[in-house]
Design an enzyme around this catalytic site. Structure first.
Site, short mmCIF file in Angstrom:
data_model
loop_
_atom_site.label_atom_id
_atom_site.label_comp_id
_atom_site.label_asym_id
_atom_site.label_seq_id
_atom_site.Cartn_x
_atom_site.Cartn_y
_atom_site.Cartn_z
N ALA A 86 27.50 -28.60 26.26
CA ALA A 86 27.30 -29.43 25.32
C ALA A 86 28.41 -30.65 25.77
O ALA A 86 28.21 -31.64 25.70
CB ALA A 86 27.72 -29.25 24.11
N CYS A 96 38.95 -16.17 -4.97
CA CYS A 96 39.12 -14.93 -5.56
C CYS A 96 37.44 -14.76 -6.20
O CYS A 96 36.72 -15.27 -6.52
CB CYS A 96 39.70 -14.79 -6.78
SG CYS A 96 39.96 -13.38 -7.78
N HIS A 101 27.37 -23.65 6.18
CA HIS A 101 28.04 -22.38 5.93
C HIS A 101 29.44 -22.30 5.25
O HIS A 101 29.74 -21.23 5.31
CB HIS A 101 27.80 -21.33 7.26
CG HIS A 101 26.51 -21.24 7.67
ND1 HIS A 101 26.08 -20.64 8.95
CD2 HIS A 101 25.42 -21.30 6.81
CE1 HIS A 101 24.68 -20.49 8.97
NE2 HIS A 101 24.29 -21.12 7.65
N PRO A 150 22.78 -24.22 27.31
CA PRO A 150 22.43 -23.78 28.61
C PRO A 150 21.37 -22.64 28.53
O PRO A 150 21.06 -22.26 29.44
CB PRO A 150 23.90 -23.13 28.91
CG PRO A 150 24.82 -22.99 27.67
CD PRO A 150 24.22 -24.16 26.61
N GLY A 151 21.28 -21.84 27.42
CA GLY A 151 20.14 -20.89 27.20
C GLY A 151 19.21 -21.48 26.52
O GLY A 151 18.93 -22.76 26.24
N CYS A 169 38.61 -14.49 -10.63
CA CYS A 169 39.27 -15.47 -11.29
C CYS A 169 38.98 -16.89 -10.57
O CYS A 169 38.63 -16.76 -9.55
CB CYS A 169 40.58 -15.26 -11.68
SG CYS A 169 41.91 -15.30 -10.41
N ASP A 180 34.48 -23.07 11.44
CA ASP A 180 35.77 -22.89 12.14
C ASP A 180 36.58 -24.24 11.88
O ASP A 180 37.88 -24.48 12.27
CB ASP A 180 35.82 -22.97 13.49
CG ASP A 180 34.82 -23.79 14.36
OD1 ASP A 180 34.39 -24.71 13.82
OD2 ASP A 180 34.06 -23.25 15.31
N GLY A 188 23.91 -26.30 20.78
CA GLY A 188 24.76 -25.19 21.03
C GLY A 188 24.57 -24.26 19.65
O GLY A 188 25.42 -23.76 19.17
N GLN A 243 26.70 -25.33 11.40
CA GLN A 243 26.58 -23.91 11.04
C GLN A 243 28.08 -23.20 11.10
O GLN A 243 28.17 -22.53 10.46
CB GLN A 243 25.68 -22.93 11.50
CG GLN A 243 24.50 -23.64 11.36
CD GLN A 243 23.44 -23.25 12.54
OE1 GLN A 243 22.89 -22.20 12.69
NE2 GLN A 243 23.29 -24.05 13.45
#
Ligand code: OAD
Length: 266
Positions: free
Chosen positions: A252, A142, A134, A235-236, A145, A119, A208, A116
């Protein structure tokens, strides 16, 4: 019905189990999110240290700002947050999780990464089979155009602020080629994702990500239902944590590095 058989192992046992499963699997699906880029130095969106841990300074949730409605109504506001998301990415190189996933793909078998993240770090790490759900922050286009351009970063756009950047060809609003809230995924990307899912996997990892979107959580839940081994590295905790076979409750990078060491061990 989803099983509730998540294993509770200590860190070393969890990493060893992950390594064994990766070694045995022939077709692996890895769903990734902002957490894999956290170790490259980027903030996540949500959770501890997240860019959007709570409402924005405008008092709106991020979903309302990085959205197609907001881009149309108040493009400068959306762009302020796009720049806020992009600025920490400047000069960042792939982190341990990106590099290890690319190395794992090179060990044989088939490994498809579905991310997702916008970057571009999985691509920079040389991930061979990559689906960027994503899109990509670094392709600008644009809204009026056919102008499109790859950029290294948004440094060249900073001078537009506080206004939104405009097309060098026609002067209309430009935007990144990413999926904004309120927009559908790109049909070509969805087709590649569906094809990969149809071919099937014998190990599914969620790494992650808060797995809030149905198209991310869905393949993991389907795998659980089908008896295909599932792993979450985070971790969560997320809604997937209680249903996966193995929840590796840590970052990770070390988990994947330890697992890779087992996969390539003689
Ligand atoms: P989130 O920020 O929602 O979740 C990041 C997850 O990574 C959290 O569950 C953290 O606990 C976890 N995490 C943090 N550090 C980690 C580490 N070192 N190793 C492993 N996990 C770690 O990010 P996403 O799930 O990617 O959408 O968010 C999904 C989408 O929401 C993004 O693509 C973006 C955002 O709004 C769009 O831009 C359309």
């Amino acid at each position: 019905m989803h099983r509730h058989g998540t294993r509770r192992l200590d860190t070393a046992e969890a990493h060893a189990t992950l390594g064994r499963w990766l070694r045995e699997a022939r077709r692996i699906l890895v769903l990734t999110g902002a957490g894999v880029s956290a170790e490259a130095g980027l903030p996540t969106y949500r959770g501890v240290g997240g860019l959007y841990d709570g409402p924005t300074e405008e008092g709106l949730p991020i979903e309302a700002i990085v959205s197609i409605d907001c881009l149309r109504r108040d493009p400068a506001l959306t762009w302020r947050h796009l720049l806020r998301i992009e600025r920490p990415c400047r000069g960042v190189v792939p982190g341990p999780a990106h590099r290890t996933l690319a190395a794992l793909a090179a060990t044989g078998g088939e490994l498809v990464v579905v991310t997702q993240n916008v970057d571009g770090l999985h691509a920079k790490a040389g991930q061979p089979e990559l689906i960027a759900l994503h899109g990509d922050l670094y392709t600008l286009c644009c809204t009026a155009c056919p102008w499109r351009e790859r950029v290294e970063d948004y440094a060249g756009l900073d001078h537009f602020t506080p206004a939104a950047p405009s097309c060098p060809r026609c002067g209309a609003l430009i935007r990144p080629d990413v999926v904004l809230f309120g927009e559908a995924l790109d049909p070509g990307v969805v087709r590649r994702y569906d094809e990969a899912l149809r071919r099937g996997f014998d190990l599914v990892l969620s790494v992650g990500t808060s797995a809030l979107f149905a198209y991310v959580a869905g393949p993991v839940l389907d795998a659980v239902d089908a008896g295909v081994p599932t792993v979450e590295i985070n971790p969560g905790r997320t809604e997937l944590s209680p249903v996966v076979d193995l929840h590796v409750a840590g970052p990770a990078g070390p988990a994947l590095a330890d697992a890779l060491a087992l996969v390539v061990a003689p």
